[in-house]
Design an enzyme around this catalytic site. Structure first.
Site, mmCIF file in Angstrom:
data_model
loop_
_atom_site.group_PDB
_atom_site.id
_atom_site.type_symbol
_atom_site.label_atom_id
_atom_site.label_comp_id
_atom_site.label_asym_id
_atom_site.label_seq_id
_atom_site.Cartn_x
_atom_site.Cartn_y
_atom_site.Cartn_z
ATOM 1 N N ALA A 14 0.855 -1.185 0.000
ATOM 2 C CA ALA A 14 0.000 0.000 0.000
ATOM 3 C C ALA A 14 0.897 1.242 0.000
ATOM 4 C CB ALA A 14 -0.869 -0.011 1.246
ATOM 5 N N GLY B 33 0.230 -5.235 0.537
ATOM 6 C CA GLY B 33 -0.840 -5.208 -0.459
ATOM 7 C C GLY B 33 -0.385 -5.779 -1.794
ATOM 8 N N GLU C 61 -0.788 -9.362 -1.518
ATOM 9 C CA GLU C 61 -2.237 -9.637 -1.500
ATOM 10 C C GLU C 61 -2.815 -9.603 -2.913
ATOM 11 O OE1 GLU C 61 -2.909 -6.618 1.659
ATOM 12 O OE2 GLU C 61 -4.084 -8.197 2.623
ATOM 13 N N GLU D 103 2.989 -5.883 7.247
ATOM 14 C CA GLU D 103 2.042 -4.964 7.892
ATOM 15 C C GLU D 103 2.215 -4.889 9.400
ATOM 16 O OE1 GLU D 103 1.389 -6.875 5.366
ATOM 17 O OE2 GLU D 103 -0.043 -5.945 4.010
#
Ligand code: CAA
Ligand code: NAI
Length: 726
Positions: A83, A122, A125, A145
């Site tokens: 992210a 992310g 992911e 994270e």
């Protein structure tokens, strides 16, 4: 036929802005395969524009019947590294990542993620939302994270256990550790490793990933492979107590931290809930963390550690080349510094006083390296190559004549250091950087011993020097920008975090430490026991309490410093004598088996004799001890630390408050999830810190003088973060 189009925003309204957000995602159609490329330098972070671009690309792909498979890859140095952390704490902008990933997974055509560089957070992911994963041999994967105080909130806690099983998922998600391509394949995270040989530094890795993804997609089309969604995999059954055991383990390992616990709850949801409900549960747990102070602190630490390298004076300076390093002194620090340099591929010549000391130093360096071999961090071959090639020790200073940099780590005595620098000046080649690892001494005085003070700098390593990440780069009055830049370059080479510091007694870290040590001594004189102080501060999150740290470092070291400073000590200072008396009685801490604690086979436990010395000190000073709460111990400790740090910033010893935070986080065991003392002060409010200082001043007005900078910030309603941003 190849056809590259930047993707339109989904349902985009005509944009009235003159400069619409540029689209970092483009799609190339090649033989019925859509190649979705992400180009958002430097690390292809999932900013709003990237999320919107991927979403729009898949909207086009879904509606285009000519497309039979999809490849998603990152341009340049990496796949998506996560992210966009700069967006954290701001209101989320649609499309949010979980929706984008659900859309990728829902695609009716096989989607291949082609991975290279670091697929993190992310980014991983996204890869798990794809139907197939192929990686270059050098790729690495992870869900970091937890290190930012959050959890993988875009389905990572639901999809990883489905791919790898619960045990591996819990390990990766709660540790944030990275795995390489081989491990990724073994644990089921990826389907295959591309057959390309490991590309060299100059290869276009993004292009290699694209080619690997394309070949995989062609094969999927040829074999009529089906769409294969991670969400459809049933999570394997696990023993019912797995999660409770993991919670207890993480409560011990990550004391005080919320994120690891929420990570475990989210993974538990992957096992116990249907996929959609598991995702919703993950979202709630994610939001809770996103709104926490711990998340703000950890993100502050992440950016502060990058910002700290931005030093205006070295912007235009180029570092000198460093290949051959000289180290003087092969004691605790010299041996550690030598090992750090050797493990980074540098050539090291170590100088000791005589043949016996040379042999001792050789044995310590070999011993530390042997420890690395035992822990699997260094191969036996490399170990042997280092000892027979890159490392040598001698008692002859002439061996330093071709060194590019010499780091002195002899006894902490100005006379000894002056003698060493006079000799270095006579021997070292022009342009060699002459560095001292002194903890407290005046680098200007040391530099004045040479005819080239512009080449002299402080490089303050922390013990153990091959482990600790902090390096204070102490810039003296005459040090040139080029030499300072060389200090920063050396830190990078050694994989350390460099912080610029100015000259004063103790630089940034030890100066602040000396001050807060006086405050904790004050808490002991007022009524707390040293053991209660240590316990309260460990509960606050410190790795070790200050008295336990003194035992580890050796009580004689602080004693010697206090004796050195005695002639200049202000008569108004309340001087606690209990630590000196412990030393006078022969208790130097761990090295003598007794100090504040007794160190023996039973493990450390309080040395009750300490309390007699404390009681005597109180009687001599006429102090009647009172109850001191754990909160007061923490308040005193933090107020003293922040107050002295404010002076350090105001005097320019530290460039910014964030430099203090990075120093305390990486050299002094300050809890990362509190962001550092300056971030902590902003979190509780500078007015409260000032009020605490004023409260404690009623007991000891000399120790508790508020720093002018702190007073000014409170008066102006500003924070330390405002100074960081300035
Ligand atoms: N968001 C925004 N900026 C980022 C970033 C990110 N995720 N990752 C790195 N950057 C920036 C850095 O701040 C730095 O910027 P400056 O040059 O302006 O200082 C620049 O990118 C280069 O970073 P590094 O100096 O760290 O470069 P490196 O080559 O040493 O390391 C890296 C590269 C391994 C990707 C490292 O930057 C890293 O670990 N980044 C963080 C990765 C991460 O934690 N990702 C997970 C994010 S959380 C998430 O993804 C949650 C979610 O899904 C909801
Ligand atoms: P140490 O006592 O373990 O080692 C010093 C070594 O220097 C000894 O092996 C000694 O034989 C050698 N030596 C002394 N004079 C010499 C000379 N003229 N030429 C060659 N070698 C000589 O000390 P330590 O702990 O390694 O400290 C060294 C320096 O590092 C000091 O300035 C200290 O303040 C600083 N430092 C120490 C830290 C620690 O935690 N121990 C942390 C950071 C800095």
């Amino acid at each position: 036929m190849s056809d590259v189009v930047p993707n339109a925003e989904p349902n985009a309204e005509p944009n009235p802005e003159p400069n619409p957000e540029p689209n970092p995602v483009s799609t190339e159609i090649l033989d019925g395969i859509a190649l979705v490329a992400i180009a958002n330098p430097p690390v292809n972070a999932l900013s709003h524009a990237v999320r919107a671009g991927i979403d729009a690309a898949f909207a086009d792909i879904d509606s285009d019947d000519s497309i039979r498979a999809v490849v998603i890859y990152g341009c340049d140095r990496t796949f998506i590294a996560g992210a966009d952390i700069r967006e954290f704490g701001k209101p989320p902008q649609a499309p949010v990542l979980p929706d984008v990933i659900n859309r990728i997974e829902a695609c009716e055509k096989p989607v291949v993620a082609a991975l290279h560089g670091t697929a993190l957070g992310g980014g991983l992911e996204v890869a798990m939302g794809a139907h197939y994963r192929i990686a270059l041999p050098t790729a690495r994967f992870g869900l970091p994270e937890v290190t930012l105080g959050i959890l993988p909130g875009a389905g990572g806690t639901q999809r990883l256990p489905r791919l790898t099983g619960v045990g591996v998922a819990l390990d990766l998600i709660t540790s944030g550790r990275q795995v390489d391509a081989e491990e990724g394949l073994r644990i089921g995270l990826i389907d295959r490793i591309a057959s390309q040989a490991g590309p060299d530094d100059t290869a276009d890795l993004g292009a290699a990933a694209r080619a690997a993804g394309l070949a995989f997609a062609r094969e999927l089309i040829d074999t009529k492979a089906a769409v294969r969604r991670t969400r459809d995999i049933a999570p394997a059954d696990v023993a019912s107590d797995v999660f409770a055991e993991y919670r207890a383990k993480m409560a011990r390992k990550s004391r005080g931290q919320l994120a690891p616990q929420n990570c475990i709850s989210a993974v538990e949801g992957a096992v116990n809930l249907p996929f959609a409900e598991g995702l919703a549960n993950e979202r709630i747990l994610f939001q809770e963390l996103m709104n926490s102070d711990q998340r703000a602190a950890l993100i502050h630490a992440f950016f502060a550690e990058r910002q700290v390298a931005k030093v205006p004076e070295i912007k235009a300076a180029s570092a000198r080349a460093l290949t051959r390093i000289g180290v003087i002194g092969g004691g605790t620090m010299g041996a550690g510094i030598a090992v750090s340099a050797l493990l980074s591929g540098l050539d090291v010549t170590l100088i000791e006083r005589d043949a016996e000391a040379v042999s001792r130093a050789e044995a310590s360096v070999a011993g530390i390296l042997q420890g690395s071999v035992k822990r699997g961090k260094l191969s036996q071959d490399r170990y042997e190559a280092i000892l027979s090639g890159a490392f040598r020790a001698s008692s002859d200073y002439a061996a330093l004549s071709d060194a590019d940099i010499v780091i002195e780590a002899v006894f902490e005595s100005m006379d000894v250091k002056k003698d060493v620098f006079t000799r270095l000046d006579a021997i070292c080649k022009p342009g060699a950087v002459l560095a001292t690892n002194t903890s407290y001494l005046d680098v200007n005085q040391i530099a004045a011993m040479t005819s080239r003070p512009e080449d002299v700098i402080g490089l303050h390593f922390f013990s153990p020097a091959h482990v600790m990440r902090l390096l204070e780069v102490v810039v003296a009055d005459k040090t040139t920008a080029e030499v300072t830049a060389t200090g920063f370059a050396l830190a990078k080479r050694l994989k350390k975090i460099a912080v610029r510091a100015g000259v004063c007694d103790g630089f940034i870290g030890n100066r602040i430490l000396s001050h807060y040590r006086k405050a904790v001594d004050g808490a002991v004189l007022a009524g707390a026991s040293p053991f209660a102080v240590d316990r309260a501060l460990v509960d606050f999150g410190l790795a070790m309490g200050p008295f336990a740290v003194s035992d580890l470092a050796g009580l004689d070291i602080g004693w010697a410093t206090r004796k050195r400073l005695a002639p200049t000590r202000d008569p108004r200072e309340t001087y606690a004598k209990f630590a000196d008396r412990l030393c006078e009685a022969g208790h130097f801490g761990r090295k003598t088996g007794t100090g504040f604690y007794i160190h023996d086979a039973e493990g450390p436990r309080p040395n009750e004799e300490v309390l007699d010395h404390v009681a005597r000190d109180r009687i001599e000073k006429g102090i009647s001890p009172r109850e001191i709460s754990d909160q007061e111990i923490v308040d005193r400790y933090m107020a003293a630390m922040v107050n002295e740090a404010a002076r350090v910033v105001e005097e320019g010893i530290a460039l910014r408050p964030l430099d203090v935070d990075v120093t305390l986080l990486n050299g002094y065991g300050y809890p990362r999830w509190r962001g550092g003392p300056m971030h902590y002060a902003d979190t509780v409010g500078l007015a409260r810190i000032l009020a605490d200082i004023e409260r404690f001043a009623s007991e000891d007005a000399f120790l508790w003088q508020p720093a002018p900078l702190l007073k000014r910030l409170v008066a102006e309603g500003k924070t330390f973060a405002d100074l960081n941003a300035a």
